[in-house]
Design a protein around this motif. Structure first.
Motif, short mmCIF file in Angstrom:
data_model
loop_
_atom_site.label_atom_id
_atom_site.label_comp_id
_atom_site.label_asym_id
_atom_site.label_seq_id
_atom_site.Cartn_x
_atom_site.Cartn_y
_atom_site.Cartn_z
N LYS A 50 -52.39 -13.63 79.63
CA LYS A 50 -53.29 -14.42 80.46
C LYS A 50 -53.37 -13.76 81.83
N ILE A 51 -54.56 -13.85 82.43
CA ILE A 51 -54.80 -13.29 83.75
C ILE A 51 -55.46 -14.37 84.59
N ASN A 52 -54.96 -14.56 85.79
CA ASN A 52 -55.50 -15.56 86.70
C ASN A 52 -56.44 -14.89 87.70
N LEU A 53 -57.63 -15.42 87.83
CA LEU A 53 -58.59 -14.93 88.81
C LEU A 53 -58.52 -15.86 90.02
N LEU A 54 -58.14 -15.31 91.17
CA LEU A 54 -57.98 -16.12 92.37
C LEU A 54 -59.34 -16.54 92.92
N GLN A 55 -59.34 -17.55 93.79
CA GLN A 55 -60.58 -18.07 94.37
C GLN A 55 -61.35 -17.02 95.16
N ASN A 56 -60.63 -16.06 95.77
CA ASN A 56 -61.30 -15.05 96.60
C ASN A 56 -61.71 -13.81 95.81
N ALA A 57 -61.65 -13.88 94.49
CA ALA A 57 -62.04 -12.73 93.65
C ALA A 57 -63.55 -12.50 93.76
N ILE A 58 -63.92 -11.23 93.69
CA ILE A 58 -65.33 -10.85 93.79
C ILE A 58 -66.10 -11.27 92.54
N GLU A 59 -65.50 -11.03 91.38
CA GLU A 59 -66.17 -11.27 90.10
C GLU A 59 -66.06 -12.73 89.67
N GLU A 60 -67.02 -13.13 88.89
CA GLU A 60 -66.95 -14.42 88.20
C GLU A 60 -66.00 -14.24 87.02
N PRO A 61 -65.35 -15.30 86.56
CA PRO A 61 -64.38 -15.16 85.46
C PRO A 61 -64.94 -14.49 84.20
N LYS A 62 -66.15 -14.87 83.79
CA LYS A 62 -66.72 -14.27 82.57
C LYS A 62 -67.03 -12.80 82.75
N GLN A 63 -67.51 -12.42 83.94
CA GLN A 63 -67.78 -11.01 84.23
C GLN A 63 -66.48 -10.21 84.25
N ALA A 64 -65.46 -10.77 84.87
CA ALA A 64 -64.17 -10.10 84.94
C ALA A 64 -63.59 -9.92 83.54
N ALA A 65 -63.69 -10.95 82.71
CA ALA A 65 -63.18 -10.87 81.33
C ALA A 65 -63.91 -9.78 80.56
N GLN A 66 -65.23 -9.72 80.73
CA GLN A 66 -66.03 -8.70 80.04
C GLN A 66 -65.61 -7.29 80.49
N GLY A 67 -65.45 -7.11 81.79
CA GLY A 67 -65.04 -5.81 82.33
C GLY A 67 -63.66 -5.39 81.84
N LEU A 68 -62.72 -6.35 81.84
CA LEU A 68 -61.38 -6.05 81.36
C LEU A 68 -61.39 -5.70 79.87
N ALA A 69 -62.14 -6.46 79.09
CA ALA A 69 -62.22 -6.20 77.65
C ALA A 69 -62.80 -4.82 77.37
N GLU A 70 -63.86 -4.46 78.09
CA GLU A 70 -64.50 -3.15 77.88
C GLU A 70 -63.57 -1.99 78.25
N HIS A 71 -62.85 -2.12 79.37
CA HIS A 71 -62.00 -1.02 79.83
C HIS A 71 -60.68 -0.92 79.08
N THR A 72 -60.21 -2.02 78.49
CA THR A 72 -58.91 -1.99 77.82
C THR A 72 -59.03 -1.98 76.30
N GLY A 73 -60.22 -2.26 75.79
CA GLY A 73 -60.39 -2.33 74.33
C GLY A 73 -59.89 -3.64 73.75
N ALA A 74 -59.68 -4.64 74.60
CA ALA A 74 -59.14 -5.92 74.15
C ALA A 74 -60.26 -6.87 73.74
N GLU A 75 -59.86 -7.94 73.08
CA GLU A 75 -60.78 -9.01 72.70
C GLU A 75 -60.59 -10.17 73.67
N ILE A 76 -61.67 -10.80 74.08
CA ILE A 76 -61.58 -12.00 74.91
C ILE A 76 -61.30 -13.18 73.99
N VAL A 77 -60.16 -13.81 74.19
CA VAL A 77 -59.81 -14.98 73.39
C VAL A 77 -60.44 -16.22 74.00
#
Length: 100
Positions: A50-77
């Motif tokens: 699990k990864i926590n996105l803080l309130q001051n994060a630039i990305e929206e949670p869904k965008q961040a999840a998509q970016g992480l999944a693409e760069h790591t090869g992971a699946e968004i649960v």
């Protein structure tokens, strides 16, 4: 090779992740190469994180999840509020047996 998870497998992983605490926090520095590398290493070690996105994060949670999944090869649960849950089967340290 990316595996597409079935609904049954996603439900199983959400249940497994329920008790987990976020091991990363992403803030105003956003997503960058160091985060991608650390998340990739953590996924290899744990498979489900699990990864926590803080309130001051630039990305929206869904965008961040998509970016992480693409760069790591992971699946968004799941993306629930500001918490992202990712899964990637480990090459050397398989711990989770997904239902068929």
């Amino acid at each position: 090779m990316k595996v597409v998870l079935t609904g049954k497998q996603l439900r199983f992983l959400r249940r497994e992740a329920h008790h987990l605490k976020p091991i990363f926090q992403i803030g105003k520095s956003g997503l960058h190469e160091m985060i991608y590398k650390e998340v990739t290493d953590a996924l290899e070690a744990r498979e489900l994180i699990k990864i926590n996105l803080l309130q001051n994060a630039i990305e929206e949670p869904k965008q961040a999840a998509q970016g992480l999944a693409e760069h790591t090869g992971a699946e968004i649960v799941q993306v629930l509020g500001n918490v992202i849950t990712l899964y990637k089967e480990s090459k050397n340290n398989k711990q989770i047996n997904l239902p068929r």
